[in-house]
Scaffold this motif. Structure first.
Motif, PDB file in Angstrom:
ATOM      1  N   ALA A 353       0.845  -1.191   0.000  1.00  0.00           N
ATOM      2  CA  ALA A 353       0.000   0.000   0.000  1.00  0.00           C
ATOM      3  C   ALA A 353       0.885   1.247   0.000  1.00  0.00           C
ATOM      4  O   ALA A 353       1.973   1.255   0.571  1.00  0.00           O
ATOM      5  N   TYR A 354       0.379   2.302  -0.646  1.00  0.00           N
ATOM      6  CA  TYR A 354       1.053   3.596  -0.633  1.00  0.00           C
ATOM      7  C   TYR A 354       0.563   4.424   0.551  1.00  0.00           C
ATOM      8  O   TYR A 354      -0.604   4.328   0.961  1.00  0.00           O
ATOM      9  N   ASP A 355       1.465   5.263   1.092  1.00  0.00           N
ATOM     10  CA  ASP A 355       1.047   6.236   2.090  1.00  0.00           C
ATOM     11  C   ASP A 355       0.865   7.608   1.421  1.00  0.00           C
ATOM     12  O   ASP A 355       1.019   7.741   0.199  1.00  0.00           O
ATOM     13  N   SER A 356       0.548   8.620   2.215  1.00  0.00           N
ATOM     14  CA  SER A 356       0.233   9.939   1.658  1.00  0.00           C
ATOM     15  C   SER A 356       1.434  10.609   1.009  1.00  0.00           C
ATOM     16  O   SER A 356       1.272  11.526   0.197  1.00  0.00           O
ATOM     17  N   LYS A 357       2.645  10.146   1.337  1.00  0.00           N
ATOM     18  CA  LYS A 357       3.849  10.732   0.746  1.00  0.00           C
ATOM     19  C   LYS A 357       4.286   9.979  -0.517  1.00  0.00           C
ATOM     20  O   LYS A 357       5.311  10.318  -1.112  1.00  0.00           O
ATOM     21  N   GLY A 358       3.555   8.957  -0.865  1.00  0.00           N
ATOM     22  CA  GLY A 358       3.904   8.185  -2.056  1.00  0.00           C
ATOM     23  C   GLY A 358       4.924   7.099  -1.810  1.00  0.00           C
ATOM     24  O   GLY A 358       5.423   6.491  -2.762  1.00  0.00           O
ATOM     25  N   VAL A 391       3.344 -14.892   5.133  1.00  0.00           N
ATOM     26  CA  VAL A 391       3.186 -13.461   4.851  1.00  0.00           C
ATOM     27  C   VAL A 391       2.477 -13.226   3.521  1.00  0.00           C
ATOM     28  O   VAL A 391       1.932 -12.144   3.290  1.00  0.00           O
ATOM     29  N   SER A 392       2.457 -14.221   2.641  1.00  0.00           N
ATOM     30  CA  SER A 392       1.720 -14.076   1.388  1.00  0.00           C
ATOM     31  C   SER A 392       0.238 -13.853   1.645  1.00  0.00           C
ATOM     32  O   SER A 392      -0.480 -13.355   0.773  1.00  0.00           O
ATOM     33  N   ASN A 393      -0.219 -14.217   2.846  1.00  0.00           N
ATOM     34  CA  ASN A 393      -1.624 -14.057   3.225  1.00  0.00           C
ATOM     35  C   ASN A 393      -1.846 -12.888   4.183  1.00  0.00           C
ATOM     36  O   ASN A 393      -2.884 -12.814   4.835  1.00  0.00           O
ATOM     37  N   VAL A 394      -0.866 -11.984   4.272  1.00  0.00           N
ATOM     38  CA  VAL A 394      -0.997 -10.842   5.177  1.00  0.00           C
ATOM     39  C   VAL A 394      -1.176  -9.566   4.366  1.00  0.00           C
ATOM     40  O   VAL A 394      -0.339  -9.224   3.537  1.00  0.00           O
ATOM     41  N   ASP A 395      -2.272  -8.871   4.601  1.00  0.00           N
ATOM     42  CA  ASP A 395      -2.546  -7.622   3.906  1.00  0.00           C
ATOM     43  C   ASP A 395      -2.126  -6.450   4.790  1.00  0.00           C
ATOM     44  O   ASP A 395      -1.966  -6.589   6.009  1.00  0.00           O
ATOM     45  N   ILE A 396      -1.957  -5.280   4.180  1.00  0.00           N
ATOM     46  CA  ILE A 396      -1.516  -4.090   4.902  1.00  0.00           C
ATOM     47  C   ILE A 396      -2.417  -2.924   4.533  1.00  0.00           C
ATOM     48  O   ILE A 396      -2.842  -2.791   3.377  1.00  0.00           O
ATOM     49  N   GLU A 397      -2.717  -2.102   5.530  1.00  0.00           N
ATOM     50  CA  GLU A 397      -3.561  -0.926   5.325  1.00  0.00           C
ATOM     51  C   GLU A 397      -2.933   0.260   6.056  1.00  0.00           C
ATOM     52  O   GLU A 397      -2.553   0.145   7.230  1.00  0.00           O
ATOM     53  N   ILE A 398      -2.815   1.381   5.365  1.00  0.00           N
ATOM     54  CA  ILE A 398      -2.306   2.608   5.979  1.00  0.00           C
ATOM     55  C   ILE A 398      -3.487   3.358   6.567  1.00  0.00           C
ATOM     56  O   ILE A 398      -4.441   3.708   5.855  1.00  0.00           O
ATOM     57  N   LEU A 399      -3.447   3.603   7.863  1.00  0.00           N
ATOM     58  CA  LEU A 399      -4.503   4.313   8.583  1.00  0.00           C
ATOM     59  C   LEU A 399      -3.972   5.672   9.031  1.00  0.00           C
ATOM     60  O   LEU A 399      -2.764   5.930   8.945  1.00  0.00           O
ATOM     61  N   PRO A 400      -4.838   6.562   9.519  1.00  0.00           N
ATOM     62  CA  PRO A 400      -4.334   7.809  10.121  1.00  0.00           C
ATOM     63  C   PRO A 400      -3.433   7.491  11.314  1.00  0.00           C
ATOM     64  O   PRO A 400      -3.871   6.888  12.292  1.00  0.00           O
ATOM     65  N   ARG A 401      -2.153   7.792  11.188  1.00  0.00           N
ATOM     66  CA  ARG A 401      -1.137   7.602  12.237  1.00  0.00           C
ATOM     67  C   ARG A 401      -1.011   6.145  12.700  1.00  0.00           C
ATOM     68  O   ARG A 401      -0.660   5.877  13.854  1.00  0.00           O
ATOM     69  N   ALA A 402      -1.271   5.213  11.813  1.00  0.00           N
ATOM     70  CA  ALA A 402      -1.139   3.802  12.188  1.00  0.00           C
ATOM     71  C   ALA A 402      -1.084   2.941  10.934  1.00  0.00           C
ATOM     72  O   ALA A 402      -1.451   3.368   9.836  1.00  0.00           O
ATOM     73  N   VAL A 403      -0.620   1.713  11.118  1.00  0.00           N
ATOM     74  CA  VAL A 403      -0.618   0.697  10.067  1.00  0.00           C
ATOM     75  C   VAL A 403      -1.280  -0.549  10.634  1.00  0.00           C
ATOM     76  O   VAL A 403      -1.015  -0.935  11.783  1.00  0.00           O
ATOM     77  N   TRP A 419      -3.006  -6.984  13.468  1.00  0.00           N
ATOM     78  CA  TRP A 419      -2.037  -6.312  14.320  1.00  0.00           C
ATOM     79  C   TRP A 419      -2.016  -4.840  13.895  1.00  0.00           C
ATOM     80  O   TRP A 419      -1.977  -4.535  12.701  1.00  0.00           O
ATOM     81  N   THR A 420      -2.033  -3.953  14.860  1.00  0.00           N
ATOM     82  CA  THR A 420      -2.032  -2.514  14.572  1.00  0.00           C
ATOM     83  C   THR A 420      -0.898  -1.863  15.348  1.00  0.00           C
ATOM     84  O   THR A 420      -0.639  -2.216  16.509  1.00  0.00           O
ATOM     85  N   ARG A 421      -0.228  -0.928  14.705  1.00  0.00           N
ATOM     86  CA  ARG A 421       0.880  -0.229  15.351  1.00  0.00           C
ATOM     87  C   ARG A 421       0.869   1.239  14.955  1.00  0.00           C
ATOM     88  O   ARG A 421       0.581   1.574  13.801  1.00  0.00           O
ATOM     89  N   GLU A 422       1.179   2.094  15.898  1.00  0.00           N
ATOM     90  CA  GLU A 422       1.209   3.530  15.648  1.00  0.00           C
ATOM     91  C   GLU A 422       2.479   3.917  14.891  1.00  0.00           C
ATOM     92  O   GLU A 422       3.577   3.483  15.222  1.00  0.00           O
ATOM     93  N   PHE A 423       2.326   4.722  13.847  1.00  0.00           N
ATOM     94  CA  PHE A 423       3.425   5.295  13.078  1.00  0.00           C
ATOM     95  C   PHE A 423       3.083   6.749  12.753  1.00  0.00           C
ATOM     96  O   PHE A 423       1.914   7.137  12.750  1.00  0.00           O
ATOM     97  N   ASN A 424       4.099   7.522  12.446  1.00  0.00           N
ATOM     98  CA  ASN A 424       3.882   8.869  11.926  1.00  0.00           C
ATOM     99  C   ASN A 424       3.613   8.772  10.425  1.00  0.00           C
ATOM    100  O   ASN A 424       4.487   9.006   9.594  1.00  0.00           O
ATOM    101  N   PRO A 427      -2.800   8.002   5.532  1.00  0.00           N
ATOM    102  CA  PRO A 427      -3.226   7.299   4.315  1.00  0.00           C
ATOM    103  C   PRO A 427      -3.208   8.226   3.113  1.00  0.00           C
ATOM    104  O   PRO A 427      -3.264   9.457   3.260  1.00  0.00           O
ATOM    105  N   PRO A 428      -3.130   7.670   1.914  1.00  0.00           N
ATOM    106  CA  PRO A 428      -3.130   8.506   0.721  1.00  0.00           C
ATOM    107  C   PRO A 428      -4.490   9.174   0.518  1.00  0.00           C
ATOM    108  O   PRO A 428      -5.524   8.667   0.967  1.00  0.00           O
ATOM    109  N   VAL A 429      -4.476  10.304  -0.148  1.00  0.00           N
ATOM    110  CA  VAL A 429      -5.715  10.995  -0.510  1.00  0.00           C
ATOM    111  C   VAL A 429      -5.977  10.713  -1.983  1.00  0.00           C
ATOM    112  O   VAL A 429      -5.164  11.065  -2.838  1.00  0.00           O
ATOM    113  N   ALA A 430      -7.085  10.072  -2.275  1.00  0.00           N
ATOM    114  CA  ALA A 430      -7.389   9.675  -3.647  1.00  0.00           C
ATOM    115  C   ALA A 430      -7.404  10.881  -4.569  1.00  0.00           C
ATOM    116  O   ALA A 430      -7.989  11.919  -4.247  1.00  0.00           O
TER     117      ALA A 430
END
Length: 440
Positions: A353-358, A391-403, A419-424, A427-430
């Protein structure tokens, strides 16, 4: 099983000989080992652990006796492990497994220690009835190795930092033998782990110039560890590729490694600019579940926020293909995103997945790899501790200040683990193109 009791000026200890056979991880191998039990060990509570590779080196039992008696080390069980050999029906050795086991920078040897060696040691009984109990805390465990054993000691802790907190590597083989020369790069790119490391080598250490220069490899790793924020100490001398210098300094190294015990070893602060910007101090992966039950299969592709680019996994490759998207058509494909792996291994990749910074986040079995606009991995984030799904069965989603990670494809009706973890991160803006990172 042979048992020897040895008494010295600093105290007595028992040495118990054993053999490990029937390995599922290294099929057909036989591993000899010795277990050191100091007289201070009562068997009433779990002891700290020291593992020495290639058997007894550096006069370790006598040194441990002295340091434990002086209070410079906690009460510690020692395990001295030999690399595996494979024998034929006549008892002749047909394969020496040392280089494969020790020099490979993958997680296989760490898994072997965790799943086969230490369970074989637990429950061993001394002649006077003391049952061996080993602490599972990383700050209670140290591992040492020389040469190929040196890289094995480091990689055991690198891949299992929740199990090994203290490492001594003497004349370690961080060279181009089985990919050990890539470890400094991985240290620089990966989020810091709570490991305390001592490296020893000398300017005359160049065992085989075909593979590289051992001293240069150790200096490169030391520089990377310092850059990445580790508590690292080094001993550089004019020694060659031998055990002499490690033996001379062994007691002082053990004293340094254990001087902060029983405090928890804390990960340092990296100077990797991407990681420093993304990481939130103290944040960890928090387990949960997808209340909706089954999740969709991972997306092995991702579309840039403004729909101008697409990235997708390529079977049989450690690169991701990037396409330019124009009016719904893809064109100008290139193996643009270059992912990292250990030991020349074929990566398994999950969602991306892409984040807001590309930046592109990609789930792999070498960690979650974060690529910049130019296709380079700039940061690697550890997967959740003990993640035991493909891991081939693990998806990823960028959330506001978390993954958030979600394990998909479950064969039962229970909710899919997450599993959720806080990051700076955001998510991308369409429809919005992230600012360019340029050609740098």
């Amino acid at each position: 099983m042979a048992i020897t009791t040895i008494a010295g000026a600093a105290g007595a200890h028992v040495m118990i000989d054993g053999k490990l056979q029937g390995s599922a991880i290294y099929p057909g191998t036989e591993h000899a080992y010795q277990v050191y039990v100091p007289e201070q060990y009562t068997g009433k509570q779990a002891a700290c652990l020291y593992v020495g590779l290639d058997g007894v080196l550096c006069d370790a039992p006598r040194v441990l006796d002295s340091l434990i008696a002086a209070g410079k080390m906690p009460v510690t069980i020692g395990v001295f492990l030999q690399p595996g050999v494979v024998k034929n029906a006549r008892g002749e050795v047909v394969r020496y497994n040392r280089s494969y086991e020790f020099d490979s920078p993958t997680a296989v040897f760490a898994t072997f220690l965790d799943r086969e060696v230490l369970p074989a040691i637990e429950g061993t009984v001394t002649p006077d009835g003391r049952v061996i109990k080993l602490s599972g805390r990383a700050q209670d465990r140290a591992i040492f190795g020389l040469s190929s054993g040196g890289i094995a000691a480091f990689t055991a802790a690198w891949h299992r930092p929740w199990q090994w907190g203290r490492v001594f590597s003497g004349v370690g083989t961080f060279v181009g033998m089985r990919g050990g020369n890539d470890l400094p790069k991985m240290v620089r790119k990966t989020e810091p782990k709570p490991i305390k490391v001592f490296l020893q080598d000398g300017t005359a250490d160049a065992w085989n110039a075909l593979f590289g220069h051992w001293y240069e490899g150790n200096r490169m790793l030391a520089s990377a560890l310092d850059f990445a924020g580790y508590d690292v100490k080094c001993d550089w001398s004019d020694c060659g590729h031998n055990v002499t210098r490690a033996t001379q300094i062994f007691a002082s190294v053990m004293t340094w490694l254990w001087q902060d015990w029983p405090a928890t070893i804390v990960a340092g602060t990296t100077r990797n600019d991407m990681l420093a910007a993304l990481l939130v101090p103290g944040s960890n992966w928090e387990p949960g579940s997808n209340a909706g039950g089954h999740a969709s299969p991972p997306r092995h592709m991702a579309v840039y926020p403004d729909d101008s680019l697409m990235a997708e996994a390529v079977p049989g490759s450690n690169c991701l293909q990037q396409w330019v998207v124009e009016n719904g058509h893809v064109m100008h494909g290139e193996p643009f995103y270059w992912l990292e792996s250990y030991g020349n291994a074929q990566l398994h990749t999950g969602g991306m997945a892409y984040d807001s910074k590309g930046n592109l986040w990609v789930v792999t079995d070498a960690g979650i790899q974060v690529c910049d606009h130019n296709g380079r991995v700039r940061g690697i984030v550890d997967l959740p501790k003990g993640l035991d799904v493909d891991v081939s069965n693990v998806d990823i989603e960028i959330l506001p200040r978390a993954v958030r990670l979600t394990a998909t494809g479950q064969a039962h009706e229970a909710a899919c683990p997450t599993w959720t973890r806080e990051f700076n991160v955001e998510p991308p803006v369409a429809g919005v193109r992230p600012p360019s990172q340029g050609q740098g």
